[in-house]
Design an enzyme around this catalytic site. Structure first.
Site, PDB file in Angstrom:
ATOM      1  N   GLY A  46      28.837  42.890  33.286  1.00 34.98           N
ATOM      2  CA  GLY A  46      28.567  44.109  32.535  1.00 34.98           C
ATOM      3  C   GLY A  46      29.542  45.199  32.938  1.00 34.98           C
ATOM      4  O   GLY A  46      30.125  45.144  34.030  1.00 34.98           O
ATOM      5  N   GLN A  51      33.002  53.536  33.994  1.00 40.35           N
ATOM      6  CA  GLN A  51      33.653  52.733  35.034  1.00 40.35           C
ATOM      7  C   GLN A  51      35.150  52.555  34.799  1.00 40.35           C
ATOM      8  O   GLN A  51      35.869  52.133  35.707  1.00 40.35           O
ATOM      9  CB  GLN A  51      32.991  51.349  35.140  1.00 40.35           C
ATOM     10  N   CYS A  93      28.027  45.972  42.009  1.00 45.45           N
ATOM     11  CA  CYS A  93      28.606  46.819  40.977  1.00 45.45           C
ATOM     12  C   CYS A  93      30.113  46.821  41.169  1.00 45.45           C
ATOM     13  O   CYS A  93      30.593  46.955  42.292  1.00 45.45           O
ATOM     14  CB  CYS A  93      28.049  48.235  41.109  1.00 45.45           C
ATOM     15  N   LEU A  94      30.849  46.676  40.078  1.00 43.39           N
ATOM     16  CA  LEU A  94      32.310  46.658  40.166  1.00 43.39           C
ATOM     17  C   LEU A  94      32.857  47.991  40.694  1.00 43.39           C
ATOM     18  O   LEU A  94      33.969  48.035  41.209  1.00 43.39           O
ATOM     19  CB  LEU A  94      32.925  46.352  38.790  1.00 43.39           C
ATOM     20  N   HIS A 135      21.130  48.401  34.555  1.00 36.53           N
ATOM     21  CA  HIS A 135      22.270  48.795  35.396  1.00 36.53           C
ATOM     22  C   HIS A 135      23.326  49.530  34.559  1.00 36.53           C
ATOM     23  O   HIS A 135      23.822  50.583  34.962  1.00 36.53           O
ATOM     24  CB  HIS A 135      22.846  47.523  36.038  1.00 36.53           C
ATOM     25  N   GLU A 136      23.630  48.992  33.380  1.00 40.72           N
ATOM     26  CA  GLU A 136      24.684  49.599  32.554  1.00 40.72           C
ATOM     27  C   GLU A 136      24.212  50.892  31.896  1.00 40.72           C
ATOM     28  O   GLU A 136      24.982  51.843  31.770  1.00 40.72           O
ATOM     29  CB  GLU A 136      25.194  48.607  31.500  1.00 40.72           C
ATOM     30  N   HIS A 139      24.509  53.581  34.279  1.00 38.22           N
ATOM     31  CA  HIS A 139      25.892  54.079  34.397  1.00 38.22           C
ATOM     32  C   HIS A 139      26.164  55.204  33.402  1.00 38.22           C
ATOM     33  O   HIS A 139      26.788  56.201  33.764  1.00 38.22           O
ATOM     34  CB  HIS A 139      26.903  52.951  34.133  1.00 38.22           C
TER      35      HIS A 139
HETATM   36 ZN   LIG Z   1      27.832  48.901  37.908  1.00 37.18          ZN
END
Ligand SMILES: [Zn+2]
Length: 172
Positions: A46, A51, A93-94, A135-136, A139
């Site tokens: 995701g 991000q 998380c990236l 999660h997204e 963000h």
């Molecule tokens: Zn994330």
């Protein structure tokens, strides 16, 4: 289409609510294409626009990481319509490479948003898909999994992350 650098914890764009997309045009289409490329390259399941440094409410999710085209979900102005139950699993998380945590998430979610044609889309998710949606969507609200941990764990992790952010030396 391009792979864009992923913004890391501590950058303001990750910690403030993003703006709704007002008009779905070519710029949004290329943003989505870049997000998908970046998510697959990472690799991740995701990604949200903040991000890659874009403060807009746009998310992509693909639990198959590109293996199964049917699993790719692109949502503009996503929102949680309803949630049910609870689950707790380790998340990464990236934007927080090298760290993880286990926030409480709903067991089941219904999510809606717009596709590239401006058509409303509704999705249901359980287990990993429910966690990915939450999660997204977090963000685009300026929240990371870190912010959903217990105060003790959150403070401990934030102390480490502040050091990382200062050094700029993130593990990839
Ligand atoms: Zn994330």
């Amino acid at each position: 289409m391009a792979i864009r650098p992923i913004v890391k914890w501590g950058q303001p764009v990750l910690h403030a609510p993003a703006s709704p997309v007002a008009q779905i045009d070519g710029a949004v289409a290329s943003l989505l294409a870049d997000m998908v490329d970046t998510m697959y390259a990472a690799p991740g399941i995701g990604l949200a626009a903040p991000q890659i440094g874009v403060a807009l409410r746009v998310i992509v999710v693909d639990l198959s990481v590109g293996e199964d085209k049917k699993q790719l979900i692109k949502l503009i102005n996503p929102e949680l319509v309803s949630t049910e139950g609870e689950q707790r699993h380790e998340e990464g998380c990236l934007s927080v490479p090298g760290y993880g945590g286990s926030p409480v998430r709903p067991a089941h979610v219904t999510v809606k948003g717009l596709d590239l044609d401006g058509k409303e889309r509704t999705y249901e998710g359980t287990e990993l898909l429910a966690r990915a949606f939450c999660h997204e969507i977090d963000h685009v609200d300026g929240l990371l999994f870190v912010d959903r941990l217990s105060p003790l764990k959150r403070d401990l992790l934030k102390r480490k992350l502040r050091k990382k952010a200062k050094s700029g030396d993130w593990e990839e």
